[in-house]
Design a protein around this motif. Structure first.
Motif, PDB file in Angstrom:
ATOM      1  N   ASP A  37       4.482   1.316  -9.524  1.00 51.59           N
ATOM      2  CA  ASP A  37       4.594   0.064  -8.779  1.00 51.59           C
ATOM      3  C   ASP A  37       5.644   0.090  -7.674  1.00 51.59           C
ATOM      4  N   VAL A  78      -4.313   0.029   3.738  1.00 48.87           N
ATOM      5  CA  VAL A  78      -3.738  -0.175   2.397  1.00 48.87           C
ATOM      6  C   VAL A  78      -2.690   0.879   2.054  1.00 48.87           C
ATOM      7  N   ARG A  81       0.877  -0.363   1.513  1.00 49.16           N
ATOM      8  CA  ARG A  81       1.054  -1.494   0.602  1.00 49.16           C
ATOM      9  C   ARG A  81       1.537  -0.994  -0.756  1.00 49.16           C
ATOM     10  N   LEU A  82       2.102  -1.928  -1.526  1.00 51.11           N
ATOM     11  CA  LEU A  82       2.461  -1.624  -2.901  1.00 51.11           C
ATOM     12  C   LEU A  82       1.283  -1.983  -3.806  1.00 51.11           C
ATOM     13  N   ALA A  84       0.963  -3.826  -6.363  1.00 50.43           N
ATOM     14  CA  ALA A  84       0.888  -5.239  -6.734  1.00 50.43           C
ATOM     15  C   ALA A  84       0.196  -6.087  -5.668  1.00 50.43           C
ATOM     16  N   GLU A  85       0.084  -5.557  -4.467  1.00 53.94           N
ATOM     17  CA  GLU A  85      -0.562  -6.280  -3.375  1.00 53.94           C
ATOM     18  C   GLU A  85      -2.074  -6.060  -3.352  1.00 53.94           C
ATOM     19  N   LEU A  86      -2.590  -5.296  -4.300  1.00 49.93           N
ATOM     20  CA  LEU A  86      -4.007  -4.957  -4.335  1.00 49.93           C
ATOM     21  C   LEU A  86      -4.701  -5.642  -5.507  1.00 49.93           C
ATOM     22  N   SER A  87      -5.993  -5.866  -5.367  1.00 52.75           N
ATOM     23  CA  SER A  87      -6.795  -6.392  -6.475  1.00 52.75           C
ATOM     24  C   SER A  87      -6.970  -5.297  -7.527  1.00 52.75           C
ATOM     25  N   GLN A  91      -6.951  -1.268  -6.996  1.00 52.76           N
ATOM     26  CA  GLN A  91      -6.042  -0.399  -7.733  1.00 52.76           C
ATOM     27  C   GLN A  91      -6.806   0.725  -8.425  1.00 52.76           C
TER      28      GLN A  91
END
Length: 197
Positions: A37, A78, A81-82, A84-87, A91
């Motif tokens: 994460d 993407v 991005r981290l 946690a920012e993804l669905s 993920q």
């Protein structure tokens, strides 16, 4: 080390081989994606490429990560991005990109559709089948999701109580003469497998 016996892959006893070289042949999609994460997506995908015997320069590893993200249907936006920012579905795709990042010969899939809605599970199943076919890799999937089994498997083995109860082509699942298998694939509460209440 094993208590007894041998484990062979392609006729080679893996206990007697270079462990790192052996493990480099494998990719893994963990249940729940198991992304780090605190790392951006591209570093999650390139994790193995940035460390150990596969170590590559950061720019090369990032380029590989972007290519593998595209391969699983994710755009380059993407990459930074981290997780946690993804669905959940995104993920899972990132986890799949990480599994194929080092161009493995064999990929293990641990419950690849757990936690996904039926539509996204179907998308992931299709993507797994496509990647396995296109890359020519061997896939070993551990799952209880029978729709996933039917979508991605060629051959199936059912394990119960530490033993293989049944093995055969996926097309033979519904016609097999094994009460354990029949109970499992039909989700029956009664049968030889005792349900814990």
């Amino acid at each position: 080390p094993p208590d007894s016996g041998t484990i062979t892959v392609d006729g080679t006893d893996i206990i007697k081989t270079d462990r790192d070289a052996f493990l480099a042949r494998f990719g893994m999609l963990f249940q729940g994606a198991a992304l780090f994460d605190s790392l951006p997506v591209w570093q999650n995908v390139a994790f193995r490429l940035l460390r150990g015997s596969l170590k590559q320069p950061r720019a090369t590893a990032r380029a590989t990560a972007l290519d593998k993200l595209r391969r699983v249907g994710l755009s380059a936006d993407v990459a930074d991005r981290l997780p946690a920012e993804l669905s959940g579905g995104m993920q899972k795709r990132v986890g799949l990109a990480r599994a194929i990042a080092a161009d493995p010969e064999v990929i293990f899939f641990d419950e690849p559709t757990t936690g996904l809605d039926p539509i996204m599970a179907g998308v992931i199943n299709d993507l797994i089948r496509e990647i396995v076919t296109d890359l020519g890799v061997t896939a070993i999937t551990i799952t209880h999701d029978m729709s996933s089994v039917r979508a991605i498997a060629d051959d199936v083995a059912m394990l119960h109580d530490g033993k293989i109860r049944w093995t055969g082509p996926v097309a033979d699942l519904d016609h097999a003469d094994d009460p354990y298998l029949a109970q499992f694939i039909n989700g029956r509460a009664t049968g030889p497998i005792e349900a814990v209440r």
